[in-house]
Design an enzyme around this catalytic site. Sequence first.
Site, PDB file in Angstrom:
ATOM      1  N   LEU A   1       0.846  -1.200   0.000  1.00 18.08           N
ATOM      2  CA  LEU A   1       0.000   0.000   0.000  1.00 18.08           C
ATOM      3  C   LEU A   1       0.885   1.256   0.000  1.00 18.08           C
ATOM      4  O   LEU A   1       0.739   2.124  -0.853  1.00 18.08           O
ATOM      5  CB  LEU A   1      -0.921  -0.013   1.238  1.00 18.08           C
TER       6      LEU A   1
ATOM      7  N   PRO B   1       6.740   5.600  -1.780  1.00 16.65           N
ATOM      8  CA  PRO B   1       7.756   6.546  -1.300  1.00 16.65           C
ATOM      9  C   PRO B   1       7.165   7.915  -0.948  1.00 16.65           C
ATOM     10  O   PRO B   1       7.548   8.517   0.042  1.00 16.65           O
ATOM     11  CB  PRO B   1       8.736   6.635  -2.476  1.00 16.65           C
TER      12      PRO B   1
ATOM     13  N   GLY C   1       2.552   7.851   2.381  1.00 13.74           N
ATOM     14  CA  GLY C   1       2.536   6.949   3.527  1.00 13.74           C
ATOM     15  C   GLY C   1       1.233   7.098   4.293  1.00 13.74           C
ATOM     16  O   GLY C   1       0.294   6.323   4.112  1.00 13.74           O
TER      17      GLY C   1
ATOM     18  N   LEU D   1      -6.522  -3.188   7.040  1.00 14.02           N
ATOM     19  CA  LEU D   1      -5.762  -2.557   8.125  1.00 14.02           C
ATOM     20  C   LEU D   1      -6.513  -2.650   9.448  1.00 14.02           C
ATOM     21  O   LEU D   1      -5.907  -2.801  10.509  1.00 14.02           O
ATOM     22  CB  LEU D   1      -5.451  -1.098   7.781  1.00 14.02           C
TER      23      LEU D   1
ATOM     24  N   ARG E   1      18.646  -8.326  41.516  1.00 15.37           N
ATOM     25  CA  ARG E   1      19.796  -7.414  41.451  1.00 15.37           C
ATOM     26  C   ARG E   1      19.951  -6.659  42.774  1.00 15.37           C
ATOM     27  O   ARG E   1      19.030  -5.965  43.208  1.00 15.37           O
ATOM     28  CB  ARG E   1      19.570  -6.423  40.302  1.00 15.37           C
TER      29      ARG E   1
ATOM     30  N   GLY F   1      19.434  -1.317  34.189  1.00 20.01           N
ATOM     31  CA  GLY F   1      20.704  -0.601  34.141  1.00 20.01           C
ATOM     32  C   GLY F   1      21.459  -0.914  32.858  1.00 20.01           C
ATOM     33  O   GLY F   1      20.857  -1.049  31.785  1.00 20.01           O
TER      34      GLY F   1
ATOM     35  N   GLU G   1       1.060   0.857   9.981  1.00 12.36           N
ATOM     36  CA  GLU G   1      -0.392   0.628  10.111  1.00 12.36           C
ATOM     37  C   GLU G   1      -1.084   1.846  10.719  1.00 12.36           C
ATOM     38  O   GLU G   1      -2.003   1.716  11.526  1.00 12.36           O
ATOM     39  CB  GLU G   1      -0.661  -0.590  10.995  1.00 12.36           C
TER      40      GLU G   1
ATOM     41  N   THR H   1       0.247   5.942  11.908  1.00  9.92           N
ATOM     42  CA  THR H   1       1.145   6.413  12.977  1.00  9.92           C
ATOM     43  C   THR H   1       0.326   6.760  14.220  1.00  9.92           C
ATOM     44  O   THR H   1      -0.899   6.915  14.176  1.00  9.92           O
ATOM     45  CB  THR H   1       1.919   7.668  12.534  1.00  9.92           C
ATOM     46  N   HIS H   2       1.067   6.959  15.314  1.00 15.50           N
ATOM     47  CA  HIS H   2       0.472   7.369  16.593  1.00 15.50           C
ATOM     48  C   HIS H   2      -0.415   8.612  16.406  1.00 15.50           C
ATOM     49  O   HIS H   2      -1.544   8.671  16.903  1.00 15.50           O
ATOM     50  CB  HIS H   2       1.650   7.673  17.533  1.00 15.50           C
TER      51      HIS H   2
HETATM   52  C1  LIG Z   1       9.276  -1.664   9.382  1.00 12.85           C
HETATM   53  C2  LIG Z   1       8.088  -1.188   8.607  1.00 12.85           C
HETATM   54  C3  LIG Z   1       7.271  -2.111   7.968  1.00 12.85           C
HETATM   55  C4  LIG Z   1       6.186  -1.671   7.194  1.00 12.85           C
HETATM   56  N1  LIG Z   1       5.400  -2.607   6.522  1.00 12.85           N
HETATM   57  C5  LIG Z   1       4.473  -2.159   5.608  1.00 12.85           C
HETATM   58  C6  LIG Z   1       3.775  -3.086   4.779  1.00 12.85           C
HETATM   59  O1  LIG Z   1       3.940  -4.312   4.897  1.00 12.85           O
HETATM   60  N2  LIG Z   1       2.933  -2.599   3.824  1.00 12.85           N
HETATM   61  C7  LIG Z   1       2.713  -1.262   3.653  1.00 12.85           C
HETATM   62  O2  LIG Z   1       1.936  -0.895   2.764  1.00 12.85           O
HETATM   63  N3  LIG Z   1       3.347  -0.351   4.453  1.00 12.85           N
HETATM   64  C8  LIG Z   1       4.227  -0.768   5.419  1.00 12.85           C
HETATM   65  N4  LIG Z   1       4.896   0.149   6.213  1.00 12.85           N
HETATM   66  C9  LIG Z   1       4.685   1.572   5.973  1.00 12.85           C
HETATM   67  C10 LIG Z   1       3.982   2.309   7.106  1.00 12.85           C
HETATM   68  O3  LIG Z   1       2.638   1.957   7.157  1.00 12.85           O
HETATM   69  C11 LIG Z   1       4.243   3.810   6.919  1.00 12.85           C
HETATM   70  O4  LIG Z   1       5.596   4.049   7.260  1.00 12.85           O
HETATM   71  C12 LIG Z   1       3.308   4.660   7.733  1.00 12.85           C
HETATM   72  O5  LIG Z   1       1.992   4.595   7.271  1.00 12.85           O
HETATM   73  C13 LIG Z   1       3.745   6.140   7.776  1.00 12.85           C
HETATM   74  O6  LIG Z   1       4.021   6.594   6.489  1.00 12.85           O
HETATM   75  P1  LIG Z   1       5.403   7.385   6.223  1.00 12.85           P
HETATM   76  O7  LIG Z   1       6.518   6.566   6.766  1.00 12.85           O
HETATM   77  O8  LIG Z   1       5.436   7.750   4.787  1.00 12.85           O
HETATM   78  O9  LIG Z   1       5.311   8.680   7.131  1.00 12.85           O
HETATM   79  P2  LIG Z   1       4.558  10.050   6.747  1.00 12.85           P
HETATM   80  O10 LIG Z   1       3.181   9.788   6.269  1.00 12.85           O
HETATM   81  O11 LIG Z   1       5.468  10.864   5.884  1.00 12.85           O
HETATM   82  O12 LIG Z   1       4.466  10.734   8.182  1.00 12.85           O
HETATM   83  C14 LIG Z   1       5.573  11.426   8.787  1.00 12.85           C
HETATM   84  C15 LIG Z   1       5.043  12.116  10.058  1.00 12.85           C
HETATM   85  O13 LIG Z   1       4.043  13.068   9.705  1.00 12.85           O
HETATM   86  C16 LIG Z   1       2.870  12.829  10.460  1.00 12.85           C
HETATM   87  N5  LIG Z   1       1.677  13.181   9.661  1.00 12.85           N
HETATM   88  C17 LIG Z   1       1.346  12.751   8.412  1.00 12.85           C
HETATM   89  N6  LIG Z   1       0.169  13.260   8.035  1.00 12.85           N
HETATM   90  C18 LIG Z   1      -0.276  14.011   9.086  1.00 12.85           C
HETATM   91  C19 LIG Z   1      -1.452  14.777   9.339  1.00 12.85           C
HETATM   92  N7  LIG Z   1      -2.464  14.866   8.440  1.00 12.85           N
HETATM   93  N8  LIG Z   1      -1.559  15.429  10.516  1.00 12.85           N
HETATM   94  C20 LIG Z   1      -0.582  15.324  11.453  1.00 12.85           C
HETATM   95  N9  LIG Z   1       0.542  14.641  11.279  1.00 12.85           N
HETATM   96  C21 LIG Z   1       0.689  13.982  10.111  1.00 12.85           C
HETATM   97  C22 LIG Z   1       2.904  11.346  10.797  1.00 12.85           C
HETATM   98  O14 LIG Z   1       2.126  11.066  11.961  1.00 12.85           O
HETATM   99  C23 LIG Z   1       4.391  11.127  11.020  1.00 12.85           C
HETATM  100  O15 LIG Z   1       4.731  11.458  12.345  1.00 12.85           O
HETATM  101  C24 LIG Z   1       5.928  -0.287   7.069  1.00 12.85           C
HETATM  102  C25 LIG Z   1       6.742   0.638   7.754  1.00 12.85           C
HETATM  103  C26 LIG Z   1       7.805   0.198   8.508  1.00 12.85           C
HETATM  104  C27 LIG Z   1       8.657   1.218   9.209  1.00 12.85           C
END
Ligand SMILES: Cc1cc2nc3c(=O)[nH]c(=O)nc-3n(C[C@H](O)[C@H](O)[C@H](O)COP(=O)(O)OP(=O)(O)OC[C@H]3O[C@@H](n4cnc5c(N)ncnc54)[C@H](O)[C@@H]3O)c2cc1C
Length: 392
Positions: A138, A141, A144, A247, A276, A347, A371, A373-374
């Site tokens: 999904l 680059p 996300g 998801l 400890r 520690g 899946e 972000t926070h």
């Molecule tokens: C180890 C790993 C495994 C993964 N496996 C998969 C997989 O199997 N398949 C798949 O499809 N994806 C996968 N992912 C991708 C993952 O779901 C994305 O990294 C995630 O959704 C965040 O996208 P991004 O990294 O592009 O961050 P970004 O979307 O660029 O976000 C960067 C920051 O901006 C914040 N942000 C973005 N938009 C907003 C908003 N509207 N308001 C406030 N804050 C915002 C985010 O919270 C984050 O803190 C994986 C990621 C990792 C690290």
Amino acid sequence: MRPDLFEAPDYYNLDELLTDEHKLVRDAAREWVKREVSPIIEDYAQKAEFPTQIINGLAEIGAFGPYIPMEYGGAGLDQISYGLIMQEIERGDSGVRSTASVQSSLVMYPIWKYGNEEQRQKYLPKLASGEWIGCFGLTEPDHGSNPSGMVTNYKDMGDHYLLNGAKMWISNAPFAQVAVVWAKNEEGRIHGLIVERGMEGFTTPETHNKWSLRASATGELIFDNVKVPKENLLPNKSGLGAPLGCLDSARYGIAWGAIGAAMDCYDTALRYSKERMQFGKPIGQFQLQQKKLAEMITEITKAQLLTWRLGVLRNDNKATSAQISMAKRNNVDMAINIAREARQILGGMGITGEYSIMRHSMNLESVITYEGTHDIHLLITGLDITGLNAFK
Ligand SMILES: Cc1cc2nc3c(=O)[nH]c(=O)nc-3n(C[C@H](O)[C@H](O)[C@H](O)COP(=O)(O)OP(=O)(O)OC[C@H]3O[C@@H](n4cnc5c(N)ncnc54)[C@H](O)[C@@H]3O)c2cc1C
């Protein structure tokens, strides 16, 4: 790594809420993790390799398609059993749980729910047995948190589809035989396509240099004029709601999984604090260390209750996406905080691979990001309670 002495905390006697089947399934997974995962996982994390030898075992404990009907090779269990399996696997390692989550919720689920009968028969039994491993494409680059902006696309060429684009951060990609890929058609509508390894123009380069989820293989999916047979399109659902439905299932499993990681950190820190000695006493006798441990068990207990209730709602098909977001966000945050505090209780030993805590702590940095972000999950709760959309 030291022998695995894990004892699961159950401060509110939550076992009384579980059926005999739930406990059987959980205990089998727990024993398997102790026997097959704990002794090897630190080495594999250090080597940054997924231990492929555990794939058969994952299939045997029902980790591949726990709630997929048995007629398709799944375990035919309910949502609480599914959650308990994820909890136990992540107690061992979040990377191993990631492989199981992707296989079950992001590959088997869409084929089962959005696929036709031929697709179910062709793929699900092989995925359930671990003969084939799948991945879910999904994220891109440049897209996300906002997958609706995806640029991966396919064109109808008459007798096949022509797929172009790239996906990034894809768990299991380097060794998966099957990829469920989300792409836009010529009208800009998102559909799922099943892409198989070996199709010309399809490559899966591995992503290196991760400090997190090191025992899980992550990679890219690159589609350069890939001819995808028309029968590989998932026909029964389209639009962003299709991947978001997957998801929901995966995030629910993560909410349980995070409890497993937190329980392991708490249990390790509790045992260490009693053994400890400093200043002539066990460090667990100091109030500051007791505060940390008491807060950990309180947070774990709250997360267990939240997740159990969510499982009941899921069993009744009543859980909303926003409720799942709340549990994923709360529990992963709870686990990451516990991992940090538990590491301090150990520690200097806390930073070594002798104990699992630092590995959990680093793993959870991915779990709090993938899946959704926070922050994105917070906005989902905000939208749900106010009706006002912060994404627009
Ligand atoms: C180890 C790993 C495994 C993964 N496996 C998969 C997989 O199997 N398949 C798949 O499809 N994806 C996968 N992912 C991708 C993952 O779901 C994305 O990294 C995630 O959704 C965040 O996208 P991004 O990294 O592009 O961050 P970004 O979307 O660029 O976000 C960067 C920051 O901006 C914040 N942000 C973005 N938009 C907003 C908003 N509207 N308001 C406030 N804050 C915002 C985010 O919270 C984050 O803190 C994986 C990621 C990792 C690290």
